[in-house]
Design a protein around this motif. Structure first.
Motif, PDB file in Angstrom:
ATOM      1  N   LEU A   5       0.766  -4.972  11.142  1.00 43.28           N
ATOM      2  CA  LEU A   5      -0.121  -3.817  11.209  1.00 43.28           C
ATOM      3  C   LEU A   5       0.140  -2.854  10.055  1.00 43.28           C
ATOM      4  O   LEU A   5      -0.794  -2.302   9.460  1.00 43.28           O
ATOM      5  CB  LEU A   5       0.054  -3.092  12.545  1.00 43.28           C
ATOM      6  CG  LEU A   5      -0.311  -3.888  13.797  1.00 43.28           C
ATOM      7  CD1 LEU A   5       0.024  -3.094  15.047  1.00 43.28           C
ATOM      8  CD2 LEU A   5      -1.787  -4.280  13.790  1.00 43.28           C
ATOM      9  N   GLN A   6       1.411  -2.667   9.721  1.00 42.09           N
ATOM     10  CA  GLN A   6       1.743  -1.791   8.604  1.00 42.09           C
ATOM     11  C   GLN A   6       1.262  -2.404   7.289  1.00 42.09           C
ATOM     12  O   GLN A   6       0.725  -1.711   6.419  1.00 42.09           O
ATOM     13  CB  GLN A   6       3.259  -1.558   8.561  1.00 42.09           C
ATOM     14  CG  GLN A   6       3.692  -0.499   7.557  1.00 42.09           C
ATOM     15  CD  GLN A   6       5.161  -0.151   7.687  1.00 42.09           C
ATOM     16  OE1 GLN A   6       5.840  -0.631   8.583  1.00 42.09           O
ATOM     17  NE2 GLN A   6       5.654   0.679   6.785  1.00 42.09           N
ATOM     18  N   MET A   7       1.425  -3.706   7.138  1.00 40.21           N
ATOM     19  CA  MET A   7       0.957  -4.408   5.944  1.00 40.21           C
ATOM     20  C   MET A   7      -0.543  -4.230   5.756  1.00 40.21           C
ATOM     21  O   MET A   7      -1.031  -4.070   4.631  1.00 40.21           O
ATOM     22  CB  MET A   7       1.296  -5.901   6.072  1.00 40.21           C
ATOM     23  CG  MET A   7       0.824  -6.760   4.904  1.00 40.21           C
ATOM     24  SD  MET A   7       1.043  -8.527   5.250  1.00 40.21           S
ATOM     25  CE  MET A   7       2.784  -8.580   5.612  1.00 40.21           C
ATOM     26  N   ALA A   8      -1.269  -4.243   6.877  1.00 42.70           N
ATOM     27  CA  ALA A   8      -2.724  -4.118   6.822  1.00 42.70           C
ATOM     28  C   ALA A   8      -3.191  -2.670   6.729  1.00 42.70           C
ATOM     29  O   ALA A   8      -4.397  -2.421   6.587  1.00 42.70           O
ATOM     30  CB  ALA A   8      -3.334  -4.776   8.059  1.00 42.70           C
ATOM     31  N   GLY A   9      -2.261  -1.712   6.831  1.00 40.89           N
ATOM     32  CA  GLY A   9      -2.648  -0.305   6.857  1.00 40.89           C
ATOM     33  C   GLY A   9      -3.424   0.050   8.099  1.00 40.89           C
ATOM     34  O   GLY A   9      -4.233   0.988   8.099  1.00 40.89           O
ATOM     35  N   HIS A  10      -3.138  -0.680   9.175  1.00 41.33           N
ATOM     36  CA  HIS A  10      -3.915  -0.528  10.410  1.00 41.33           C
ATOM     37  C   HIS A  10      -3.070   0.202  11.450  1.00 41.33           C
ATOM     38  O   HIS A  10      -2.724  -0.339  12.500  1.00 41.33           O
ATOM     39  CB  HIS A  10      -4.319  -1.913  10.903  1.00 41.33           C
ATOM     40  CG  HIS A  10      -5.413  -1.926  11.929  1.00 41.33           C
ATOM     41  ND1 HIS A  10      -6.712  -1.578  11.657  1.00 41.33           N
ATOM     42  CD2 HIS A  10      -5.394  -2.263  13.244  1.00 41.33           C
ATOM     43  CE1 HIS A  10      -7.449  -1.705  12.735  1.00 41.33           C
ATOM     44  NE2 HIS A  10      -6.677  -2.109  13.723  1.00 41.33           N
ATOM     45  N   VAL A  11      -2.709   1.457  11.145  1.00 39.94           N
ATOM     46  CA  VAL A  11      -1.889   2.267  12.038  1.00 39.94           C
ATOM     47  C   VAL A  11      -2.502   3.650  12.159  1.00 39.94           C
ATOM     48  O   VAL A  11      -3.248   4.102  11.279  1.00 39.94           O
ATOM     49  CB  VAL A  11      -0.431   2.379  11.548  1.00 39.94           C
ATOM     50  CG1 VAL A  11       0.270   1.031  11.617  1.00 39.94           C
ATOM     51  CG2 VAL A  11      -0.370   2.927  10.129  1.00 39.94           C
ATOM     52  N   GLY A  12      -2.163   4.350  13.244  1.00 38.36           N
ATOM     53  CA  GLY A  12      -2.750   5.646  13.520  1.00 38.36           C
ATOM     54  C   GLY A  12      -2.068   6.795  12.820  1.00 38.36           C
ATOM     55  O   GLY A  12      -1.142   6.613  12.014  1.00 38.36           O
ATOM     56  N   GLN A  13      -2.487   8.003  13.148  1.00 41.62           N
ATOM     57  CA  GLN A  13      -1.980   9.199  12.497  1.00 41.62           C
ATOM     58  C   GLN A  13      -0.509   9.438  12.759  1.00 41.62           C
ATOM     59  O   GLN A  13       0.163  10.100  11.969  1.00 41.62           O
ATOM     60  CB  GLN A  13      -2.796  10.422  12.943  1.00 41.62           C
ATOM     61  CG  GLN A  13      -4.241  10.399  12.459  1.00 41.62           C
ATOM     62  CD  GLN A  13      -5.000  11.658  12.866  1.00 41.62           C
ATOM     63  OE1 GLN A  13      -4.477  12.496  13.600  1.00 41.62           O
ATOM     64  NE2 GLN A  13      -6.234  11.776  12.392  1.00 41.62           N
ATOM     65  N   SER A  14       0.008   8.888  13.840  1.00 35.49           N
ATOM     66  CA  SER A  14       1.436   9.066  14.133  1.00 35.49           C
ATOM     67  C   SER A  14       2.312   8.225  13.225  1.00 35.49           C
ATOM     68  O   SER A  14       3.534   8.347  13.255  1.00 35.49           O
ATOM     69  CB  SER A  14       1.711   8.701  15.598  1.00 35.49           C
ATOM     70  OG  SER A  14       1.361   7.355  15.856  1.00 35.49           O
ATOM     71  N   GLY A  15       1.683   7.387  12.404  1.00 34.38           N
ATOM     72  CA  GLY A  15       2.439   6.583  11.459  1.00 34.38           C
ATOM     73  C   GLY A  15       2.898   5.280  12.070  1.00 34.38           C
ATOM     74  O   GLY A  15       2.798   5.067  13.279  1.00 34.38           O
ATOM     75  N   PRO A  16       3.416   4.381  11.237  1.00 35.36           N
ATOM     76  CA  PRO A  16       3.836   3.071  11.741  1.00 35.36           C
ATOM     77  C   PRO A  16       5.023   3.172  12.682  1.00 35.36           C
ATOM     78  O   PRO A  16       5.911   3.996  12.499  1.00 35.36           O
ATOM     79  CB  PRO A  16       4.202   2.305  10.467  1.00 35.36           C
ATOM     80  CG  PRO A  16       4.552   3.371   9.479  1.00 35.36           C
ATOM     81  CD  PRO A  16       3.639   4.521   9.790  1.00 35.36           C
ATOM     82  N   ALA A  17       5.012   2.360  13.717  1.00 37.55           N
ATOM     83  CA  ALA A  17       6.169   2.222  14.600  1.00 37.55           C
ATOM     84  C   ALA A  17       7.089   1.208  13.933  1.00 37.55           C
ATOM     85  O   ALA A  17       6.874   0.007  14.019  1.00 37.55           O
ATOM     86  CB  ALA A  17       5.744   1.758  15.982  1.00 37.55           C
ATOM     87  N   HIS A  18       8.091   1.690  13.229  1.00 33.78           N
ATOM     88  CA  HIS A  18       8.881   0.819  12.360  1.00 33.78           C
ATOM     89  C   HIS A  18       9.646  -0.247  13.125  1.00 33.78           C
ATOM     90  O   HIS A  18       9.864  -1.335  12.632  1.00 33.78           O
ATOM     91  CB  HIS A  18       9.866   1.654  11.530  1.00 33.78           C
ATOM     92  CG  HIS A  18       9.193   2.578  10.574  1.00 33.78           C
ATOM     93  ND1 HIS A  18       8.604   2.149   9.403  1.00 33.78           N
ATOM     94  CD2 HIS A  18       8.991   3.916  10.612  1.00 33.78           C
ATOM     95  CE1 HIS A  18       8.090   3.172   8.758  1.00 33.78           C
ATOM     96  NE2 HIS A  18       8.300   4.260   9.470  1.00 33.78           N
ATOM     97  N   SER A  19      10.121   0.074  14.318  1.00 34.13           N
ATOM     98  CA  SER A  19      10.899  -0.898  15.065  1.00 34.13           C
ATOM     99  C   SER A  19      10.940  -0.495  16.526  1.00 34.13           C
ATOM    100  O   SER A  19      10.845   0.683  16.856  1.00 34.13           O
ATOM    101  CB  SER A  19      12.322  -0.991  14.528  1.00 34.13           C
ATOM    102  OG  SER A  19      13.095  -1.871  15.294  1.00 34.13           O
ATOM    103  N   ASN A  20      11.079  -1.485  17.390  1.00 38.72           N
ATOM    104  CA  ASN A  20      11.283  -1.189  18.807  1.00 38.72           C
ATOM    105  C   ASN A  20      12.645  -1.679  19.263  1.00 38.72           C
ATOM    106  O   ASN A  20      12.937  -1.753  20.431  1.00 38.72           O
ATOM    107  CB  ASN A  20      10.185  -1.838  19.639  1.00 38.72           C
ATOM    108  CG  ASN A  20      10.173  -3.338  19.483  1.00 38.72           C
ATOM    109  OD1 ASN A  20      10.907  -4.046  20.164  1.00 38.72           O
ATOM    110  ND2 ASN A  20       9.357  -3.847  18.583  1.00 38.72           N
ATOM    111  N   ALA A  21      13.503  -2.061  18.314  1.00 37.84           N
ATOM    112  CA  ALA A  21      14.833  -2.562  18.669  1.00 37.84           C
ATOM    113  C   ALA A  21      15.710  -1.419  19.158  1.00 37.84           C
ATOM    114  O   ALA A  21      15.688  -0.325  18.624  1.00 37.84           O
ATOM    115  CB  ALA A  21      15.492  -3.218  17.447  1.00 37.84           C
TER     116      ALA A  21
END
Length: 275
Positions: A249-265
């Protein structure tokens, strides 16, 4: 969370939506329905609107005219029109990947990114791929659904939950009608969106060797293999699965105004952040 039932041509389609931002569609496999994505919804909805739906004949959806797979792409198109989504990222697991691939061929301008997970549905098999797949089909034909879809190391409670979720489906792999239209793998490339192939390293239904061959035929695509997972990598190794989708999603620029969720680990701290 939003939810509803869409009456469309010959079916009633149940859907749920959670979060805000550019839409991500989760298309389940033959043993699942919208509930199977319980390990993805929180992570993926942090910066996106996540739409999970039941294919006709599964979960809370009804296949009134009995078309099965023949109508899956029509159904997805109708659902996205109903929800007002003009461009979405598609995440298809097993059977659901066939739906997503068919939609990507039909309406590439509406696809921001495509994840083909543990699946080659909707892809025409080359001679090399067919040899691998024929052997896999023969080897797995008499296995139970749990033996087919979960790796040998999957915990027993996961198998129990899988059976419970699958019990709400009106159809299974033996009774599902229709078929996906298959096109050469190379036809997927060059459509203007990133394509991820993702597979569990121990998948016995769609062996990693076949996935590698197909991915190599799709220009601009990439492959991620998840260790210690069978056919259901999204259930067996959700952290790795979710982080891979978040990266797509980040690669595609397909994220919202809150920015990319970098990790859920667990324990992850962004660069420059405080522990």
């Amino acid at each position: 969370m939003e939810s509803g039932v869409l009456a469309t041509a010959g079916a009633e389609l149940y859907w749920q939506a959670q979060g805000e931002g550019p839409a991500v569609v989760l298309a389940h496999g033959i043993g699942g329905n919208h509930a199977i994505w319980y390990r993805q919804l929180d992570a993926l909805s942090r910066s996106n609107r996540v739409i999970a739906f039941d294919h006709r004949g599964f979960g809370l959806s009804r296949d009134i005219d009995g078309r099965g797979r023949d109508a899956f792409v029509d159904d997805l198109t109708a659902l996205l029109d109903h929800l007002g989504e003009t461009k979405v990222a598609l995440v298809g697991q097993s059977m659901g990947a066939g739906t997503c691939i068919g939609f990507a061929h039909r309406a590439p301008d509406r696809v921001a990114a495509l994840a083909v997970c543990d699946s080659l549905h909707g892809i025409e098999e080359s001679a090399g791929v067919k040899a691998i797949m024929d052997a896999a089909r023969a080897k797995t034909a008499d296995l139970s659904q749990i033996e087919r879809v979960l790796g040998a190391g999957a915990p027993r409670e996961l198998a129990v939950l899988y059976r419970q979720i699958a019990s709400f489906n009106a159809v299974d792999r033996h009774s599902l009608t229709g078929k996906f239209a298959a096109r050469p793998a190379a036809d997927l490339g060059g459509k203007g969106f990133p394509i991820l192939f993702l597979c569990g390293f121990d998948d016995i239904l769609f062996p990693v060797e076949a996935m590698r061959l197909v991915q190599d035929e799709v220009p601009g695509s990439f492959l991620v293999e998840i260790n210690d997972a069978g056919h259901s990598a999204f259930l067996e190794q959700p952290v790795q699965f979710n982080d891979t989708i978040l990266s797509l999603l980040q690669m595609a620029g397909h994220v919202g105004q809150s920015g990319p969720a970098h990790s859920n680990a667990a324990g992850y701290v962004p660069v420059g952040g405080a522990a």
